[in-house]
Design a protein around this motif. Sequence first.
Motif, PDB file in Angstrom:
ATOM      1  N   ARG A  51      36.445  56.751  31.936  1.00 53.27           N
ATOM      2  CA  ARG A  51      37.060  56.459  30.639  1.00 53.27           C
ATOM      3  C   ARG A  51      37.718  57.697  30.044  1.00 53.27           C
ATOM      4  NH1 ARG A  51      35.545  52.145  27.867  1.00 53.27           N
ATOM      5  NH2 ARG A  51      35.207  53.335  25.979  1.00 53.27           N
ATOM      6  N   MET A  61      43.962  50.533  34.434  1.00 51.96           N
ATOM      7  CA  MET A  61      42.514  50.428  34.600  1.00 51.96           C
ATOM      8  C   MET A  61      42.111  48.964  34.762  1.00 51.96           C
ATOM      9  SD  MET A  61      39.692  52.429  32.436  1.00 51.96           S
ATOM     10  CE  MET A  61      37.936  52.087  32.528  1.00 51.96           C
ATOM     11  N   PHE A  97      38.756  46.482  34.608  1.00 58.01           N
ATOM     12  CA  PHE A  97      37.423  46.533  34.026  1.00 58.01           C
ATOM     13  C   PHE A  97      36.455  45.587  34.723  1.00 58.01           C
ATOM     14  CE2 PHE A  97      40.314  48.017  30.866  1.00 58.01           C
ATOM     15  CZ  PHE A  97      39.633  48.989  30.170  1.00 58.01           C
ATOM     16  N   GLN A  98      35.176  45.860  34.485  1.00 54.88           N
ATOM     17  CA  GLN A  98      34.120  45.065  35.105  1.00 54.88           C
ATOM     18  C   GLN A  98      34.215  43.589  34.723  1.00 54.88           C
ATOM     19  OE1 GLN A  98      30.247  46.612  34.299  1.00 54.88           O
ATOM     20  NE2 GLN A  98      29.204  44.972  35.363  1.00 54.88           N
ATOM     21  N   ASN A  99      34.443  43.325  33.433  1.00 54.78           N
ATOM     22  CA  ASN A  99      34.525  41.927  32.997  1.00 54.78           C
ATOM     23  C   ASN A  99      35.956  41.428  32.977  1.00 54.78           C
ATOM     24  OD1 ASN A  99      31.725  41.635  32.553  1.00 54.78           O
ATOM     25  ND2 ASN A  99      31.970  42.898  30.733  1.00 54.78           N
ATOM     26  N   TYR A 100      36.754  41.946  33.871  1.00 55.62           N
ATOM     27  CA  TYR A 100      38.144  41.529  34.065  1.00 55.62           C
ATOM     28  C   TYR A 100      39.051  41.852  32.879  1.00 55.62           C
ATOM     29  CZ  TYR A 100      35.152  38.449  36.831  1.00 55.62           C
ATOM     30  OH  TYR A 100      34.151  37.953  37.594  1.00 55.62           O
ATOM     31  N   ALA A 101      38.585  41.545  31.648  1.00 50.67           N
ATOM     32  CA  ALA A 101      39.416  41.767  30.462  1.00 50.67           C
ATOM     33  C   ALA A 101      40.785  41.116  30.592  1.00 50.67           C
ATOM     34  CB  ALA A 101      39.557  43.266  30.178  1.00 50.67           C
ATOM     35  N   ILE A 102      40.818  39.892  31.134  1.00 49.37           N
ATOM     36  CA  ILE A 102      42.077  39.158  31.062  1.00 49.37           C
ATOM     37  C   ILE A 102      41.971  38.207  29.879  1.00 49.37           C
ATOM     38  CG2 ILE A 102      42.724  39.404  33.482  1.00 49.37           C
ATOM     39  CD1 ILE A 102      41.622  36.670  33.995  1.00 49.37           C
ATOM     40  N   ARG A 124      40.179  35.532  38.892  1.00 50.21           N
ATOM     41  CA  ARG A 124      40.298  36.267  37.632  1.00 50.21           C
ATOM     42  C   ARG A 124      40.409  37.763  37.899  1.00 50.21           C
ATOM     43  NH1 ARG A 124      35.753  33.464  33.798  1.00 50.21           N
ATOM     44  NH2 ARG A 124      36.276  31.366  34.466  1.00 50.21           N
ATOM     45  N   ASN A 182      30.633  41.487  39.091  1.00 51.89           N
ATOM     46  CA  ASN A 182      30.372  40.138  38.592  1.00 51.89           C
ATOM     47  C   ASN A 182      30.616  39.059  39.641  1.00 51.89           C
ATOM     48  OD1 ASN A 182      29.460  40.629  36.037  1.00 51.89           O
ATOM     49  ND2 ASN A 182      31.484  40.603  35.116  1.00 51.89           N
ATOM     50  N   GLU A 198      36.427  45.757  25.901  1.00 53.39           N
ATOM     51  CA  GLU A 198      37.273  45.865  27.096  1.00 53.39           C
ATOM     52  C   GLU A 198      38.635  45.208  26.898  1.00 53.39           C
ATOM     53  OE1 GLU A 198      35.289  44.435  30.573  1.00 53.39           O
ATOM     54  OE2 GLU A 198      34.041  46.218  30.732  1.00 53.39           O
ATOM     55  N   PHE A 199      38.647  44.101  26.143  1.00 45.54           N
ATOM     56  CA  PHE A 199      39.925  43.434  25.873  1.00 45.54           C
ATOM     57  C   PHE A 199      40.897  44.388  25.184  1.00 45.54           C
ATOM     58  CE2 PHE A 199      37.964  38.946  25.720  1.00 45.54           C
ATOM     59  CZ  PHE A 199      38.397  38.694  27.004  1.00 45.54           C
TER      60      PHE A 199
END
Lengths: 365, 285
Positions: free
Chosen positions: A47, A79, A81-86, A139, A163, B176-177
């Motif tokens: 980060r 970048m 992210f682990q939780n996709y952040a889409i 995803r 995930n 994160e978003f």
Amino acid sequence: MANIALNGLVKKYGSTTAVHGIDLQVKDGEFVVLVGPSGCGKSTTLRMIAGLEDISGGTITIDGRVVNEAEPKDRNIAMVFQNYAIYPHMSVAQNIGFGLYTSKLPEHEKKKRIEETAKILGLEKLLDRRPSQLSGGQRQRVAIGRAMVRNPAAFLFDEPLSNLDAQLRTQMRLEIKKLHQRLGTTIVFVTHDQVEAMTMADRIVVMRDGHILQVGTPMELYENPQDIFTARFIGSPTMNLLPAHLAEKAGRTVAEIDGLEASVAVPADYAKAASGSEVFVGVRPHDLVVGAEAGEGSFALSGAVSVVEPLGPETLVHLDVGGTSIIASAPGKVIPQAGQRVTVHATPGSLYLFDKKTERALCRL
Amino acid sequence: MTTAPLSAHGARRGFPVRPGRIITWTLLFLGGLVMVTPILFMLSTSLKDASQVYDLRLIPEAPSLDNYVTVLSDGRFLRWFINSLIVAVCVTLSNVFFDSLVGYTLAKFNFRGRYLVFIAILSTLMIPTEMLVIPWYLMASNFGWIDTYWGIMFPGMMTAFGTFLMKQFFETVPDEFLEAARVDGLNEFTIWWRVAMPLVTPALSALAIFTFLGNWTAFFWPLIVTNSRDLYTLPVGLSSFAVEQAIQWEMIMTGASLATIPTLIVFLLLQRYIVRGVMLAGLKG
Ligand SMILES: Nc1ncnc2c1ncn2[C@@H]1O[C@H](COP(=O)(O)OP(=O)(O)OP(=O)(O)O)[C@@H](O)[C@H]1O
Ligand SMILES: [Mg+2]
């Protein structure tokens, strides 16, 4: 295309220090994996490279330019992210195109890029779908697409596969590696899974408690771990450690395994380097083979089988050796019975000697 | 495992329903009745002529739309209706914008004094409106806002409750978003507007409905701050029907019936987003 250099990088959260002055050079086009247990500072380091965290000390240089004060958007990195952040309120095409939000490209050019990216990732049929209509792997691909579409100088991945279920993980691992071979873009990838690190990395960076312990190619780390932590972290199943002590025997220095008859000769120079007489003898389960021929100078242990885990090509054999439990392996067709007494052999050169106090590796035996 | 699907099937196929269900339905029905009866009376009265107003039958003897014609052709009603619409729409938009801007800042940025600001905003919730009316009035009269649209609107342009509500909702939006957008090069305002706001549409819809309803039906403050009939809002205007001559209940009820229309529209428009938002919230990532 970019090289990234970290010099004495420090991150403090109030009075706690998450990253203790680390140094790392990532070459242009290299795939570097940061690996280590939870809380060791991998994400924090990543980060800071992305510009999402302030830097408490040291410098980050991207392509020769110090970017300590640069906003994320001025670093030309992407970048994942682990939780996709889409974004759930946008279609796949909009999500991928979001990476181009600030780009000055004409609309038709953006559209072309989105389509190309989708094609590379096998998403071309899903462009109109919403994230809620996609599987986990799809995803994650969208998230990668959003990073790719911008053509960044480097990609940062923070545990992007954790995930996903085991099978999908293996598949995505391969896809990311292929993608790297195809694009040749610098990648810094964070994971706590050593298998991911071993299979994908050009170089692995092992971290622990905010320090870098060792940097090297997967084989270097596997063959020559510099300390107990790396030795046990890399390789699965974990390396066996047998407590031992150094002693003089018939004019030679040997490491005698505590509580057992077994001993191994130690070159005198290395024995002198030890901080005391307490050491560990390490041996990987793959090197400790049930039913192997006892060759010249081979290391032998015998014990009772407690559990067997047949994996097909080989069988893992858990042994109780004088009160210490260790893992050995047997060729696939040999399946010992629980309770049976067996002898296992390791060939010379496959043992490791560690200093118990400093936890540093002393030599291979 | 076996009993749950059975009872679900049972209820659907008309098997004996559990007594708990009967009680629930009865209570809900009674509650609904209590809510709906005044509305039915309002509608029914609006269809009666003046002579029948005190005849409390629910179905009017000779229903007619004459009252509606009278009310709608009276220019004053239309004027008040528009005034109310202007006030309610402006205040609602302002709240949706500013409450969420402040709520977002409080939820997602770490800055010195953030907690203090939040407490200060919350503490204003403890002051009852009745205590604020006099300071508001003095302020409005000092600035020359009496008898202006702004005078009616200014106390509600931002609310502590709305800010609190939005802050709570923005806290559920994963960082994160926002970080993904930051890395993609968006500026902070665009991140808020294009990423964070769409993710809290359920909260925005709820806030919009509450604010619109509150302002559409507001009576006390508009009554105090307006003098000229042209600036009356609908509730104030309708009440003036009552004081002028003999109370014209049928006219008041007709006006009130018409007044429910925008409320219904707002609700029907936004309700969809609330339902959709709830579904969105249930998905990972
Ligand atoms: N915002 C924060 N405030 C205080 N301490 C933090 C903060 N973020 C991280 N830390 C601490 O910094 C250390 C490193 O955290 P980091 O998230 O980098 O770990 P990690 O290696 O990514 O672990 P994981 O594998 O669990 O993701 C941890 O001890 C953590 O508690
Ligand atoms: Mg992490």
